[in-house]
Design a protein around this motif. Sequence first.
Motif, short mmCIF file in Angstrom:
data_model
loop_
_atom_site.label_atom_id
_atom_site.label_comp_id
_atom_site.label_asym_id
_atom_site.label_seq_id
_atom_site.Cartn_x
_atom_site.Cartn_y
_atom_site.Cartn_z
N ALA A 154 -1.92 -1.44 4.90
CA ALA A 154 -1.39 -2.71 4.38
C ALA A 154 -1.65 -3.87 5.34
CB ALA A 154 0.10 -2.59 4.10
N THR A 183 -9.88 -1.27 -0.84
CA THR A 183 -9.51 -1.98 -2.04
C THR A 183 -10.68 -2.31 -2.96
OG1 THR A 183 -7.85 -3.04 -0.69
CG2 THR A 183 -8.18 -3.98 -2.83
N ALA A 243 0.84 -1.20 0.00
CA ALA A 243 0.00 0.00 0.00
C ALA A 243 0.87 1.24 0.00
CB ALA A 243 -0.91 0.01 1.23
N ILE A 293 -4.13 0.62 -2.25
CA ILE A 293 -3.54 -0.72 -2.35
C ILE A 293 -3.04 -0.85 -3.78
CG2 ILE A 293 -3.93 -3.19 -2.19
CD1 ILE A 293 -4.33 -1.82 0.47
#
Length: 471
Positions: A134, A418, A11, A395
């Motif tokens: 992330a 995402t 990310a 992402i």
Amino acid sequence: MAAPKYFIVTATAPVNIAVIKYWGKRDEVLILPLNDSISFTLSQAQLCATTTACISPAFTSDAFWLNGKEESLENPRIQNCLKEIRRRAKEVRCSSSDEDDCTSWHVHICSANNFPTAAGLASSAAGYAAMVVAVAEVYGVVGGDLSIAARQGSGSACRSVLGGLVRWYKGEQADGSDSVARQIAAPDHFGELHVILCVVSGRRKKTGSTEGMRRCVKTSVVMNMRLTSTVEQRTKSIMKAIAEKDWSSFCDLTMSDSQEMHAACMTACPPLMYMTDTSHAVVELVHEYNKIVVKEGQPSLKICYTFDAGPNACLFVPAVAVGQVTSLLLKAFPPSDHCTLDTYMRGLPSPTPQLIPSLEALSNDLINSFHSANSPPGIKLQYMLHTTVGEGPRIIAKASHNNSTGSEETPPRIGAATAAATAATTTTATAAAATTTASAATTTENSSGVTSSCHLIDPLTGKPIFCPPIS
């Protein structure tokens, strides 16, 4: 021998610059502020942190690398972020029928910035935001407010999990559950807005922000006035200016808040002197420029400055004014003889048109003021960096491996950040990496034939992929 199972996510997250400052904590452990703050998120094309998080049952412990160097995970702020994400992941698993419970798997994290630390920017905000995004994604955390998790790493990081104009609410609850960040306007709210960072010095501050906040809260009469009256009223006023798209008032309020924060610093005991002669010279240039454009009936061309706890200025500049402002800055603060224009003017290409007559006259006055025999010595910038206001974290790549099938697949759950980009991940990840991670990572293929793309970790070994230092 079959490759181990793993989930891996990379990310990116942006830097943010506050226009209403976060300065002072009501709780230093939970990182809860004494006042609301408001910030602009900057474009990740020029300034971002990139973080890869990889989990695997083959990992025997957690590990963390920052800019290619392994760091201790004893840092309580990193631990707080990981605990919060894992707590949420366990809640998801408890209500899930998935066979694979990865919440007990260790995580390896590798983070790198695409800008030098010497830029004087709060890289921790981007770094913690990228890490939280992330790690949440790799553990399958769906939805929820990531600003709370990011705040536990670095206060201002909670504003970097969103784009455009962001407000961090101080909250009232003792546990910090209502101290959250929310987007209050899109990046293009004030039209195309550019940012020029005037870097005076990249040296480490003599007094860090945490100690500076403590000292101001304990000893500064200006800080007391700020917390009891002025900052709350100014926040209301700037929210009104945002709602009405009143750029002129927004500029005035932004500069007033920066001035007040530094006045609080200077009236602390002992005083905190973050700004320098060059900082004050930039302030003078902005005010003189604004006088001219207002007098000429163009208040929409006003610009504003803000200073964090340091000497470096951040200027917010409407797109139509960028050329004239850049030319004025170059005249008032020319590069040194050993510095080329390319290394002095970084980031986006910066037009340098001929100054209009009124600004040409101003530039001559500023040259006389800053560079005459009677001027303070050393009024100069190290360099300038040109960027824009931008979006929140992204992402940019993810993958998984199930050793029972030997196939690559997506992680079992997809978070809100995402969902909109999942379909485009395969085709855009490499291109996105090239622009967002700069030289932080390159596409490589390891001995097992697994292409690592823009990931900073080799998922089969759990070790970081070499990241050249950024100078």
